[in-house]
Design an enzyme around this catalytic site. Structure first.
Site, short mmCIF file in Angstrom:
data_model
loop_
_atom_site.label_atom_id
_atom_site.label_comp_id
_atom_site.label_asym_id
_atom_site.label_seq_id
_atom_site.Cartn_x
_atom_site.Cartn_y
_atom_site.Cartn_z
N SER A 31 35.11 29.47 -106.32
CA SER A 31 34.27 27.59 -107.24
C SER A 31 35.36 26.25 -107.18
O SER A 31 36.04 26.28 -106.57
CB SER A 31 33.62 27.50 -108.17
N ASP A 78 24.54 31.12 -101.76
CA ASP A 78 25.38 31.22 -103.25
C ASP A 78 24.96 29.06 -102.62
O ASP A 78 24.45 28.59 -101.43
CB ASP A 78 27.08 30.36 -102.36
N HIS A 84 27.21 33.51 -106.13
CA HIS A 84 28.02 33.07 -106.51
C HIS A 84 28.64 33.63 -107.46
O HIS A 84 30.00 33.33 -107.41
CB HIS A 84 27.88 31.65 -107.63
#
Length: 296
Positions: A107, A245, A273
């Site tokens: 991320s 995601d 995610h």
């Protein structure tokens, strides 16, 4: 598969006058350095998901970025820049004597990993870009698409609250919660390390760099774009993205197309995610296969 493991080493480092705490698992010859998401999250959720790779002969290192977890939490907003976090990452690597590393960024940690790899290419043995992007304006357009699936009335409601700055209104929070369960973690019960990181979130770095939630980017990274620079990355690259995601497969494909030939991509089915928690069988074997192919 992931499990919570006590670190073999815990280090308190002084970096640019601040205390940064790092954790080391295993003593293998190959080092996996993990950069977690946020910004502002403790490393617990990513550390606990990857410390198990010590069982496969890797030395796994994670650290609480400045402002998070057991590290110092200064309130100087000028500290919250990607450039300073690049310097911090290099200081951690040098202070711990890690040598060249396999760098895994998840991320926000992926944005940091890209900038770090462009700044320090000679110390990157391989790069794992997990659930991340290299083009923030493109991500914003993808998030608008995900938000639109909630319906026009809900989108209009969210936009009205965003215009007014009322991010904590219950109806706005309800819409964000729904998006989180669709695109952040699709498990009915979120794993303990995820909840632990979220409960200790420092919103100072997050608001400064990103914004008030995962689906609104108004911070100092909103125009960040490294697509033009990705051809400079010569290390082997694995891109990981969850099928659902928030940082979408379209964003992953945009990175792959910009990287030199040979970059791999793993789309983890039935995951969003947090694929290491949502679909471990779809996450770990391809990661280990990649690491084995680039180690030594």
């Amino acid at each position: 598969m992931w499990r919570e493991i006590e670190p073999d080493e815990r280090h308190e480092l002084t970096i640019q006058g601040h205390r940064v705490v790092a954790y080391v698992f295993g003593k293998g010859p190959e080092t996996l350095l993990c950069l977690n998401g946020g910004p502002g999250l403790p490393c617990d959720y990513l550390r606990e998901a990857h410390s198990c790779l010590a069982d496969n002969g890797y030395r796994v290192v994670a650290f609480d970025q400045l402002g998070t977890g057991a590290s110092d939490r200064p309130e100087d907003t000028s500290l919250w820049t990607i450039q300073r976090y690049v310097e911090e990452t290099e200081a951690v690597r040098q202070t711990l004597g890690l040598g060249p590393v396999h760098l895994l960024g998840h991320s926000w940690g992926g944005w940091l990993a890209i900038d770090y790899a462009l700044t320090h290419p000679d110390v990157i043995k391989s790069l794992i870009l997990a659930d991340t992007v290299a083009d923030m304006p493109h991500l914003v357009s993808e998030l608008e698409r995900l938000r639109a699936a909630l319906g026009p009335e809900t989108v209009a409601m969210m936009q009205a609250h965003e215009a007014a700055g009322t991010y904590n209104h219950p109806e706005y929070l309800a819409a964000v919660t729904l998006l989180n369960y669709r695109h952040v973690c699709r498990l009915p019960e979120w794993p303990a390390p995820v909840n632990r990181s979220l409960e200790d979130w420092n919103m100072g770095p997050y608001m400064t760099m990103q914004g008030p939630n995962e689906f609104l980017y108004i911070g100092n990274l909103k125009d960040w774009n490294r697509i033009p620079d990705l051809p400079k990355i010569t290390a082997p690259v694995l891109i990981v993205v969850g099928e659902h995601d928030e940082l979408t497969p379209a964003c992953a494909l945009r990175m792959k197309n910009a990287l030199p030939d040979g970059a791999r991509i793993n789309v983890v089915r039935n995951a969003s995610h947090m694929p290491f928690y949502e679909n471990p069988q779809g996450y770990y074997p391809p990661l280990l296969s990649f690491l084995e192919s680039v180690s030594g």
